[in-house]
Design an enzyme around this catalytic site. Structure first.
Site, PDB file in Angstrom:
ATOM      1  N   LYS A 161     -11.642  -2.989 -12.919  1.00 33.13           N
ATOM      2  CA  LYS A 161     -12.389  -1.874 -13.498  1.00 33.13           C
ATOM      3  C   LYS A 161     -11.741  -1.478 -14.831  1.00 33.13           C
ATOM      4  O   LYS A 161     -12.418  -1.137 -15.794  1.00 33.13           O
ATOM      5  CB  LYS A 161     -12.322  -0.711 -12.506  1.00 33.13           C
ATOM      6  CG  LYS A 161     -13.350   0.349 -12.726  1.00 33.13           C
ATOM      7  CD  LYS A 161     -13.257   1.406 -11.670  1.00 33.13           C
ATOM      8  CE  LYS A 161     -12.349   2.523 -12.122  1.00 33.13           C
ATOM      9  NZ  LYS A 161     -12.261   3.638 -11.194  1.00 33.13           N
ATOM     10  N   ARG A 162     -10.419  -1.547 -14.856  1.00 37.32           N
ATOM     11  CA  ARG A 162      -9.696  -1.182 -16.089  1.00 37.32           C
ATOM     12  C   ARG A 162     -10.049  -2.117 -17.251  1.00 37.32           C
ATOM     13  O   ARG A 162     -10.135  -1.686 -18.382  1.00 37.32           O
ATOM     14  CB  ARG A 162      -8.179  -1.185 -15.834  1.00 37.32           C
ATOM     15  CG  ARG A 162      -7.618   0.220 -15.801  1.00 37.32           C
ATOM     16  CD  ARG A 162      -6.243   0.255 -15.201  1.00 37.32           C
ATOM     17  NE  ARG A 162      -6.337   0.151 -13.737  1.00 37.32           N
ATOM     18  CZ  ARG A 162      -5.708  -0.773 -13.007  1.00 37.32           C
ATOM     19  NH1 ARG A 162      -4.941  -1.669 -13.582  1.00 37.32           N
ATOM     20  NH2 ARG A 162      -5.844  -0.800 -11.701  1.00 37.32           N
TER      21      ARG A 162
END
Ligand code: GLU
Length: 507
Positions: free
Chosen positions: A265-266
């Site tokens: 997600k980062r």
């Protein structure tokens, strides 16, 4: 092809947004089920109540609906194998845990959290920084293998909390044939005694997944590679409880890689691309993570791109409809190495799909994007013409807003700086004359408009290039868009003239 009806499942834990890898697991399950005229089941694995996130379950189903990958059986569709939410199946699991204890494959463990903590501190070494509850440690803990039978009975009778752990056999090789990786083997000596039933009577994932795959008559289980290390525990449970001949065939799908290692997600936030299927707002932090849908992807392109993250049909073909994927997909051609996600390539898929999607379907998608941007596009005939004119310029559905909003409402701003420095009286006179010419034009089409425009420019000693850019900016606001006479033709006489007049009043 298979003598039993194919039944596959996607078994998400409702803990947050649905990652690309999750949707690809759904897709491969779905394609396989459809190809074999089987059933595709979605089972909600919510036994870990501490990780439960409100809204996540509904969100998962919304994503599947958007992607066109809806199951045949689930909490939504129902079915003959329900309930489809593990928390509602709690009473079903206990007997399997008890059977394992009775057969000597599992045992009661009474260790308190503080005792487990102490164990981890006491046995921690440089080589083993996080000691596990395994065959060495179990002999030093408070469980039904170390305590006298009387004491075990008394503890249970007095309501002392306990968990049930699997008793990992020593030096046993557990193997199974993975549909992608072939024969996979594990030595049980390096695996810890996983908890199967928790103190609150809830099963852990390991027990629940095996029991439910059995009870739901699952024939093939496809899941991410991160579950490979758990597979020997599952194989043993199958062997102890139901028999290996009943075990589904496994396929562990390759990881999806981002710019550095496993796609996270980062990475999405860092590199500005979506990682979730749809927008997800974390209810605790209110943090919004962007989704492919809202970014402007077509579901057709999204699943086409996902199918190729780990699979190809061997011919070099890249664009596949869902029906073609159903026909051609094969687990044998899924590779075991990580599949690299490339956002530019994802956009390429979307661009190709925008070009080739049926006009009516594309219109519906563009309408939704326009509605979200408050663009009034009610006339389907005009909308189809506009889409045809600008679609080659759009990678994403959201690009239609910039490329086409001006057809439906006057530009909000004009790039005056691109026009003002080179503006002069001669150009003003030219446009005044153009207005008159437009007012009188017998026909209104791009060819005639262009012809008249160029003729009048020449009569005014202007090169077409000197007045074409100002004309474009009058109509669309900036230096972009398709052929300017196509724009004028679609805008219509009244609107074209009114935009020229308005612009002249700004200079
Ligand atoms: N509940 C597991 C997950 O969240 C499912 C793994 C499996 O398919 O066995 O991914």
């Amino acid at each position: 092809m298979y003598n039993k009806k194919v039944r596959v499942r996607f078994a998400p834990s409702p803990t947050g947004g649905l990652h690309l890898g999750g949707v690809r697991t759904v897709l491969y399950n779905y394609l396989f089920a459809r190809q074999h005229k089987g059933d595709f089941i979605v089972r909600i694995e919510d036994t870990d109540q501490s990780r439960y996130v409100p809204g996540a379950e509904e969100y998962i189903f919304n994503c599947l609906k958007w992607a066109g990958l809806e199951p045949d059986e689930s909490v939504i569709q129902g079915g003959n194998y329900g309930p489809y939410r593990q928390s509602e199946r709690k009473p079903l699991y206990r007997k399997y845990a008890d059977q394992l204890v009775a057969d000597g494959h599992a045992y009661y463990a009474f260790d308190t959290p503080a005792e487990l903590e102490k164990m981890r501190a006491d046995f921690k070494t440089e080589q083993n920084p996080s000691p596990q509850y395994d065959r060495h440690i179990r002999t030093k803990m408070r469980n039904s293998l170390t305590l006298p039978q009387e004491e075990v009975k008394a503890l249970i009778a007095s309501g002392t909390p306990y968990v049930i752990r699997i008793k990992m056999p020593e030096e046993q090789i557990v193997s199974f044939t993975d549909m992608i990786r072939g024969e996979v083997s594990f030595n049980t000596s390096v695996i810890d005694d996983k908890v199967l039933l928790k103190a609150d009577g809830m099963p852990t994932y390991h027990l629940a997944v095996v029991a439910d795959d059995y009870l739901m008559e699952i024939t093939h289980a496809f899941r991410g590679e991160e579950w490979l290390p758990s597979s020997p525990v599952h194989v043993l449970l199958w062997q102890y409880l139901f028999g290996l001949d009943k075990m589904p065939q496994w396929a562990h799908l390759p990881l999806i890689l981002g710019p550095n290692g496993k796609l996270s997600k980062r990475d999405g936030a860092k590199y500005g691309f979506p990682v979730f299927a749809m927008n997800w707002t974390d209810p605790k932090t209110n943090e919004l993570t962007e989704g492919f849908k809202e970014k402007g992807f077509l579901p057709e392109a999204f699943i086409n791109m996902l199918a190729l993250l780990g699979w190809n049909d061997g011919t070099g073909q890249e664009i596949f409809t869902k029906d073609e994927l159903i026909e051609k997909f094969s687990m044998k051609r899924v590779h075991s190495g990580g599949a690299k996600f490339d956002y530019e390539k994802a956009k390429w898929f979307n661009r190709e799909w925008i070009k080739q999607l049926e006009p009516a379907k594309l219109r519906e998608q563009v309408k939704q994007v326009f509605a979200a941007a408050n663009i009034p596009a009610a006339d389907d005939i005009l909308l189809d013409q506009v889409i045809l004119l600008v679609k080659e310029r759009c990678d994403l559905l959201t690009d239609f807003v910039e490329q086409a909003a001006f057809f439906f409402r006057a530009p909000e701003a004009y790039d005056l700086d691109a026009v003002k420095p080179k503006w002069n009286e001669n150009k003003s006179l030219f446009f005044v004359e153009m207005i008159r010419n437009f007012e009188l034009a017998a026909v209104w089409n791009a060819t005639d408009l262009e012809h008249n425009f160029k003729e009048i420019a020449a009569a005014n000693h202007l090169k077409p290039g000197e007045v074409l850019l100002p004309f474009r900016i009058m109509l669309v606001g900036g230096k972009f868009g398709p052929h300017v006479f196509d724009i004028a033709a679609l805008l219509g006489r009244g609107e074209t003239i009114s935009r020229i007049k308005h612009f002249l009043s700004l200079l």
